[in-house]
Design an enzyme around this catalytic site. Structure first.
Site, PDB file in Angstrom:
ATOM      1  N   LYS A  26       0.810  -1.229   0.000  1.00 45.27           N
ATOM      2  CA  LYS A  26       0.000   0.000   0.000  1.00 45.27           C
ATOM      3  C   LYS A  26       0.836   1.268   0.000  1.00 45.27           C
ATOM      4  CE  LYS A  26      -4.426  -1.582   1.205  1.00 45.27           C
ATOM      5  NZ  LYS A  26      -5.746  -1.242   1.611  1.00 45.27           N
TER       6      LYS A  26
ATOM      7  N   LYS B  93      -4.706  -9.121  -6.430  1.00 46.40           N
ATOM      8  CA  LYS B  93      -5.935  -9.416  -5.686  1.00 46.40           C
ATOM      9  C   LYS B  93      -7.077  -8.491  -6.125  1.00 46.40           C
ATOM     10  CE  LYS B  93      -6.460  -7.694  -1.393  1.00 46.40           C
ATOM     11  NZ  LYS B  93      -7.548  -7.426  -0.466  1.00 46.40           N
TER      12      LYS B  93
ATOM     13  N   LYS C  93     -11.199  -3.571  -3.324  1.00 48.86           N
ATOM     14  CA  LYS C  93     -12.217  -2.529  -3.427  1.00 48.86           C
ATOM     15  C   LYS C  93     -11.622  -1.142  -3.599  1.00 48.86           C
ATOM     16  CE  LYS C  93     -13.589  -3.001   1.305  1.00 48.86           C
ATOM     17  NZ  LYS C  93     -12.452  -2.657   2.182  1.00 48.86           N
TER      18      LYS C  93
HETATM   19  P1  ATP Z   1      -8.829  -2.337   0.351  1.00 50.03           P
HETATM   20  O1  ATP Z   1      -8.629  -2.488  -1.116  1.00 50.03           O
HETATM   21  O2  ATP Z   1      -9.549  -1.112   0.743  1.00 50.03           O
HETATM   22  O3  ATP Z   1      -7.594  -2.610   1.152  1.00 50.03           O
HETATM   23  P2  ATP Z   1     -10.007  -4.947   0.358  1.00 50.03           P
HETATM   24  O4  ATP Z   1     -10.929  -5.086  -0.810  1.00 50.03           O
HETATM   25  O5  ATP Z   1      -8.707  -5.639   0.301  1.00 50.03           O
HETATM   26  O6  ATP Z   1      -9.843  -3.437   0.749  1.00 50.03           O
HETATM   27  P3  ATP Z   1     -10.547  -5.411   3.123  1.00 50.03           P
HETATM   28  O7  ATP Z   1     -11.456  -4.481   3.860  1.00 50.03           O
HETATM   29  O8  ATP Z   1      -9.086  -5.231   3.322  1.00 50.03           O
HETATM   30  O9  ATP Z   1     -10.859  -5.410   1.575  1.00 50.03           O
HETATM   31  O10 ATP Z   1     -10.927  -6.900   3.433  1.00 50.03           O
HETATM   32  C1  ATP Z   1     -12.110  -7.337   4.033  1.00 50.03           C
HETATM   33  C2  ATP Z   1     -12.107  -8.838   4.055  1.00 50.03           C
HETATM   34  O11 ATP Z   1     -12.233  -9.339   2.727  1.00 50.03           O
HETATM   35  C3  ATP Z   1     -10.821  -9.450   4.616  1.00 50.03           C
HETATM   36  O12 ATP Z   1     -11.136 -10.614   5.351  1.00 50.03           O
HETATM   37  C4  ATP Z   1     -10.045  -9.801   3.384  1.00 50.03           C
HETATM   38  O13 ATP Z   1      -9.127 -10.847   3.599  1.00 50.03           O
HETATM   39  C5  ATP Z   1     -11.170 -10.232   2.451  1.00 50.03           C
HETATM   40  N1  ATP Z   1     -10.783 -10.024   1.067  1.00 50.03           N
HETATM   41  C6  ATP Z   1     -10.449  -8.841   0.487  1.00 50.03           C
HETATM   42  N2  ATP Z   1     -10.163  -8.995  -0.804  1.00 50.03           N
HETATM   43  C7  ATP Z   1     -10.305 -10.334  -1.054  1.00 50.03           C
HETATM   44  C8  ATP Z   1     -10.143 -11.132  -2.217  1.00 50.03           C
HETATM   45  N3  ATP Z   1      -9.760 -10.593  -3.359  1.00 50.03           N
HETATM   46  N4  ATP Z   1     -10.377 -12.464  -2.125  1.00 50.03           N
HETATM   47  C9  ATP Z   1     -10.764 -13.025  -0.950  1.00 50.03           C
HETATM   48  N5  ATP Z   1     -10.939 -12.327   0.183  1.00 50.03           N
HETATM   49  C10 ATP Z   1     -10.714 -10.995   0.147  1.00 50.03           C
END
Ligand code: ATP
Ligand code: LTN
Length: 333
Positions: A119, A201, A204
């Protein structure tokens, strides 16, 4: 004979209101939570203080906090069974994080965190201290509630391991204050990849929202995103993470959202091309989203507010007890 009282294990997890929730968040995290509610005492948080480790627009942040709460409810988290609350409503989280910053977390641990490296990118020196310290706040979230199990996606495993290390270090010094937590990660779908780049990955906060299907995406937009998703070279529908990572990712999404087995899908698509496969996958995604959004649209912001307020009261009582124990142990309470 003395009757043994079986107490349910405690589950804690959370999602940051840092953007529009997508099917990666749903598959990796929320779908696991829903199934755990019967067997465990579950606590699910909207972790807004984590979201501000990256700059957020205040209006959007406010909207995302309620949106996530409604998404939890629409996905099947039952506020009668589980506690749903907003992290910042309970100051014990940031207070315990401070104590753990002093007594538990070490610079060497935080320097190993891959999420911080990803990040902060090339600009580590100008990254905020909050982004660096993020895993310590996450450890506080988990440790405040005597959590035994933390259901998350693959990317959060390292953070849960750090929470374990911090808890052990603190306990060694101050006695048995914290329960040692453990991450639980689903086998398939632990890491849903971007629709545009299968080495990244699905996230969001990606600047290109075509990388993901948001749970609240317009149905036709979602269909187009699937049809435009990258595939690998070749023509056969095969599950092969190494040589066909993009297709394998799409197969995983198909299997989970369509409730099918991957080997069965591969068999059914023998002799068919990527085009047919993607068209059917788009139908599966559209059906899932339509069903989900129908439920979501029936929940009002006022409903979500009420759930957060009730959840705050229940969570606060547990958190305050643990914080008192910690303060007494270290000599300030
Ligand atoms: P950001 O991009 O804002 O960091 P993010 O999409 O990675 O957000 P988080 O809020 O960090 O989402 O994650 C929330 C939950 O969703 C966590 O348990 C994380 O491991 C899971 N998660 C996030 N992205 C994925 C993915 N691509 N596949 C499976 N699980 C995910
Ligand atoms: N860092 C997590 C969100 C999170 C969390 C938690 C998850 C904050 N506190 C406690 C489980 C338990 C993420 O998904 N980015």
């Amino acid at each position: 004979m003395e009757k043994k009282i079986e107490t349910k294990k405690i589950i804690f997890s959370g999602i940051q209101p840092s953007g529009n929730l997508n099917i990666g968040n749903y598959i990796g995290a929320i779908s696991q939570w829903v199934n755990m509610q019967e067997k465990y005492n579950c606590i699910f948080s909207v972790v807004d203080y984590h979201a501000i480790t990256v700059k957020q627009n205040p209006e959007e942040l406010r909207r995302h906090i309620l949106e996530i709460t409604k998404i939890y409810l629409a996905a099947g988290i039952d506020p009668e069974k589980s506690i749903i609350f907003q992290q910042s409503a309970i100051p014990a989280h940031t207070e315990l994080a401070w104590v753990l910053n002093c007594y538990g977390a070490r610079i060497a641990d935080l320097n190993k965190m891959t999420q911080f490296k990803d990040k902060s990118g090339k600009n580590q020196e100008s990254a905020s201290v909050g982004l660096y310290d993020y895993p310590v706040l996450m450890a506080a979230d988990i440790l405040l509630y005597n959590t035994e199990i933390v259901p998350v996606g693959e990317d959060q495993k390292q953070h849960v391991e750090l929470a374990r290390d911090i808890a052990k270090r603190f306990n060694n010094e101050y006695g048995d204050i914290f329960v040692i937590p453990q991450a639980v990660i689903r086998k398939d779908g632990a890491r849903i990849m971007s629709l545009l780049d299968a080495s990244k990955k699905m996230s969001k906060s990606d600047s290109n929202q075509n990388n993901c299907i948001a749970l609240l995406d317009d149905i036709e937009v979602a269909r187009k995103k699937i049809m435009r998703a990258v595939t690998d070279s070749g023509t056969d529908i095969e599950y092969d993470m190494e040589n066909k990572p993009a297709l394998s990712n799409l197969l995983t999404i198909y299997a989970i959202l369509g409730n099918r087995e991957i080997p069965r899908l591969v068999k059914d698509y023998r002799g068919k091309g990527y085009g047919d496969f993607k068209k059917d996958l788009a139908d599966v995604v559209v059906k899932f989203l339509t069903n989900f959004q129908d439920k979501y649209n029936k929940i009002s912001d006022a409903d979500a507010q009420k759930v957060l307020e009730a959840g705050k009261k229940r969570a606060e009582a547990i958190a305050a007890k643990k914080l008192t124990e910690v303060r007494q142990a270290i000599g300030i309470g």
